[in-house]
Write a protein that holds these residues in place. Structure first.
Motif, mmCIF file in Angstrom:
data_model
loop_
_atom_site.group_PDB
_atom_site.id
_atom_site.type_symbol
_atom_site.label_atom_id
_atom_site.label_comp_id
_atom_site.label_asym_id
_atom_site.label_seq_id
_atom_site.Cartn_x
_atom_site.Cartn_y
_atom_site.Cartn_z
ATOM 1 N N TRP A 57 -41.979 2.240 15.753
ATOM 2 C CA TRP A 57 -41.080 1.319 15.208
ATOM 3 C C TRP A 57 -40.710 0.014 15.937
ATOM 4 C CZ3 TRP A 57 -34.977 2.045 14.890
ATOM 5 C CH2 TRP A 57 -34.550 1.351 13.712
ATOM 6 N N TYR A 58 -40.766 -1.131 14.989
ATOM 7 C CA TYR A 58 -40.611 -2.300 15.807
ATOM 8 C C TYR A 58 -39.395 -2.577 16.823
ATOM 9 C CZ TYR A 58 -37.538 -4.344 12.292
ATOM 10 O OH TYR A 58 -36.640 -4.920 11.374
ATOM 11 N N ARG A 59 -38.209 -1.900 16.247
ATOM 12 C CA ARG A 59 -37.087 -2.122 16.902
ATOM 13 C C ARG A 59 -36.968 -1.190 17.988
ATOM 14 N NH1 ARG A 59 -31.554 -2.704 13.520
ATOM 15 N NH2 ARG A 59 -32.368 -3.854 11.645
ATOM 16 N N ASP A 60 -37.747 -0.227 18.309
ATOM 17 C CA ASP A 60 -38.034 0.693 19.552
ATOM 18 C C ASP A 60 -38.763 -0.261 20.340
ATOM 19 O OD1 ASP A 60 -36.146 2.425 18.867
ATOM 20 O OD2 ASP A 60 -37.574 3.872 17.937
ATOM 21 N N ALA A 61 -39.997 -0.936 19.931
ATOM 22 C CA ALA A 61 -41.073 -1.487 20.597
ATOM 23 C C ALA A 61 -40.604 -2.908 21.267
ATOM 24 C CB ALA A 61 -42.247 -1.689 19.630
ATOM 25 N N LEU A 62 -39.747 -3.499 20.681
ATOM 26 C CA LEU A 62 -39.624 -5.122 21.072
ATOM 27 C C LEU A 62 -38.070 -5.011 21.514
ATOM 28 C CD1 LEU A 62 -40.852 -6.792 17.680
ATOM 29 C CD2 LEU A 62 -42.029 -6.095 19.757
ATOM 30 N N PRO A 63 -37.946 -5.910 22.619
ATOM 31 C CA PRO A 63 -36.567 -6.079 23.220
ATOM 32 C C PRO A 63 -35.828 -6.822 22.318
ATOM 33 C CG PRO A 63 -38.317 -7.694 24.125
ATOM 34 C CD PRO A 63 -39.170 -6.623 23.393
ATOM 35 N N HIS A 64 -34.567 -6.632 22.180
ATOM 36 C CA HIS A 64 -33.369 -7.250 21.483
ATOM 37 C C HIS A 64 -33.699 -8.823 21.558
ATOM 38 C CE1 HIS A 64 -30.027 -8.650 19.322
ATOM 39 N NE2 HIS A 64 -29.814 -7.273 18.954
ATOM 40 N N PRO A 65 -33.950 -9.552 20.509
ATOM 41 C CA PRO A 65 -34.192 -10.852 20.678
ATOM 42 C C PRO A 65 -32.818 -11.808 20.923
ATOM 43 C CG PRO A 65 -34.174 -10.331 18.441
ATOM 44 C CD PRO A 65 -34.040 -9.363 19.174
ATOM 45 N N GLY A 66 -31.913 -11.270 20.645
ATOM 46 C CA GLY A 66 -30.549 -12.224 20.842
ATOM 47 C C GLY A 66 -30.156 -12.738 19.702
ATOM 48 N N TYR A 67 -30.821 -12.475 18.476
ATOM 49 C CA TYR A 67 -30.513 -12.928 17.202
ATOM 50 C C TYR A 67 -30.728 -11.657 15.982
ATOM 51 C CZ TYR A 67 -35.482 -14.211 17.544
ATOM 52 O OH TYR A 67 -36.779 -14.247 17.826
ATOM 53 N N PRO A 68 -30.536 -11.821 15.037
ATOM 54 C CA PRO A 68 -30.540 -10.630 13.968
ATOM 55 C C PRO A 68 -31.859 -10.166 13.886
ATOM 56 C CG PRO A 68 -28.990 -12.280 13.196
ATOM 57 C CD PRO A 68 -29.598 -12.836 14.242
ATOM 58 N N TRP A 69 -31.987 -8.975 13.792
ATOM 59 C CA TRP A 69 -33.396 -8.051 13.548
ATOM 60 C C TRP A 69 -34.169 -8.818 12.471
ATOM 61 C CZ3 TRP A 69 -36.188 -5.960 17.360
ATOM 62 C CH2 TRP A 69 -35.290 -5.325 18.300
ATOM 63 N N ARG A 70 -33.435 -9.463 11.367
ATOM 64 C CA ARG A 70 -34.036 -9.585 9.928
ATOM 65 C C ARG A 70 -35.124 -10.755 10.310
ATOM 66 N NH1 ARG A 70 -28.816 -11.378 9.340
ATOM 67 N NH2 ARG A 70 -28.724 -13.874 8.913
ATOM 68 N N TYR A 71 -34.796 -11.506 11.305
ATOM 69 C CA TYR A 71 -35.630 -12.430 11.589
ATOM 70 C C TYR A 71 -36.884 -11.928 12.473
ATOM 71 C CZ TYR A 71 -31.737 -15.450 10.403
ATOM 72 O OH TYR A 71 -30.659 -15.992 9.536
ATOM 73 N N VAL A 72 -36.645 -10.973 13.209
ATOM 74 C CA VAL A 72 -37.827 -10.228 13.832
ATOM 75 C C VAL A 72 -38.632 -9.781 12.690
ATOM 76 C CG1 VAL A 72 -38.523 -8.729 15.621
ATOM 77 C CG2 VAL A 72 -36.371 -9.964 16.124
#
Length: 340
Positions: free
Chosen positions: A87-102
């Motif tokens: 799952w992309y939220r588990d794989a990627l570090p928190h970007p510091g902005y909302p996940w919808r942009y990720v």
């Protein structure tokens, strides 16, 4: 001399020389590769010429992610995409902005083919297509001032001092026109001691490597900070800069000029191809060559209907030619077949 009286013509020749002959001392080996770009930088600073010194194997591996640049959002996805589906939220570090942009960046990355994507239930999972390589070794910034008199040196001094202090580039140079004097005037001007000075002379009619001569008048200092390896912000900014260089290359001038004008031509200057305006009868600057130019005339539609070798009009042909030359240089520097 150089085509035209503007810095633009001098800049294009410096870029072409760097593509062929960097580093100034010579001796580029099989374990060395360079990418050259122009008018590149950050929000705070833009350099005339940027030379990215690369690892050839890493440069070849970078080609797995296509010819276009990876912007900061795409880099965030590509750098951290896992080897196995996640799952992309588990794989990627928190970007510091909302996940919808990720999530939007994940869709864009998958559309570009730089990651794989699938949906499992209501979750989007990603997987990398290949490890993103460590292809950037050093970044060199060059400021081009063909006429480096006292007033130009004063105007540059503060900028160059900030370049040295910020240390985003590992090395900073000033390129100027050689006067032939026993002591080049640039050495007597107020240029920071850490900044190197290159004096150029060009000959449009010379054959082979003799068309350009670069003399090192002052050697630069390496301004890479001691904590460079642990400075994540610096590393990220440099990688974004290198990606922009990879995506554009110095021949990007055709993106900001009007090759679709019937007066736009390419002319050979030594081993460089530089733009020329038939209406003005001289090389033009990038600022002049725009739709607002009083001499601008769109190509007649009939020019675009004649088939090979036009294939869409001379302007499209110029863009393809410069794009093909850029691709050949990339292949050459990566150790693949292909010559400029």
């Amino acid at each position: 001399m150089y085509p035209g009286d503007a810095e633009f013509g001098f800049e294009l020749l410096v870029c072409r020389w760097a593509e062929e002959a960097w580093p100034p001392a010579g001796g580029r080996g099989d374990e060395d590769a360079v990418l050259v770009a122009r008018q590149l930088g950050t929000k705070r600073r833009r350099w005339d010429t940027v030379v990215v010194e690369c690892d050839p194997a890493g440069l070849a591996a970078r080609a797995c992610f296509g010819d276009r640049e990876l912007d900061s959002d795409l880099l965030h996805v590509v750098l951290h995409a896992p080897e196995e589906w996640a799952w992309y939220r588990d794989a990627l570090p928190h970007p510091g902005y909302p996940w919808r942009y990720v999530r939007a960046a994940v869709h864009r990355a998958a559309g570009r083919g730089v990651v794989e994507k699938r949906r499992r239930g209501n979750r989007i999972e990603i997987r990398r297509v290949a490890p993103y390589p460590d292809w950037v070794r050093r970044i060199v910034a060059i400021e081009n001032k063909p006429d480096l008199d006292a007033s130009a040196a004063r105007a540059l001094s503060d900028q160059l001092s900030r370049d040295v202090e910020d240390a985003l580039a590992d090395e900073v140079w000033v390129a100027t026109h050689a006067t032939g004097n026993r002591v080049e005037p640039a050495l007597l001007e107020d240029v920071p001691v850490e900044v190197g000075i290159l004096a150029f002379s060009f000959d449009a009619d010379a054959s082979g490597d003799d068309w350009a001569d670069a003399s090192v008048e002052w050697h630069p200092s390496d301004v890479t900070p001691p904590d460079a390896e642990s400075d994540e912000e610096r590393r990220t900014t440099r990688l974004e800069l290198a990606e922009r260089a990879y995506g554009s290359g110095w021949r990007s001038y055709h993106d900001t000029m009007r090759p679709d004008c019937r007066h736009f031509e390419l002319r050979r200057f030594g081993r460089a191809l530089v733009p020329h305006c038939a209406a003005k009868g001289r090389p033009q600057t990038a600022a002049e060559c725009a739709g607002s130019c009083p001499e601008f005339e769109p190509e007649p539609p009939v020019w675009r209907t004649r088939g090979w070798p036009i294939e869409g009009g001379p302007g499209k042909g110029i863009q393809r030619l410069l794009g093909d030359r850029r691709a050949r240089v990339r292949a050459r520097e990566a150790g693949e077949d292909g010559e400029e």
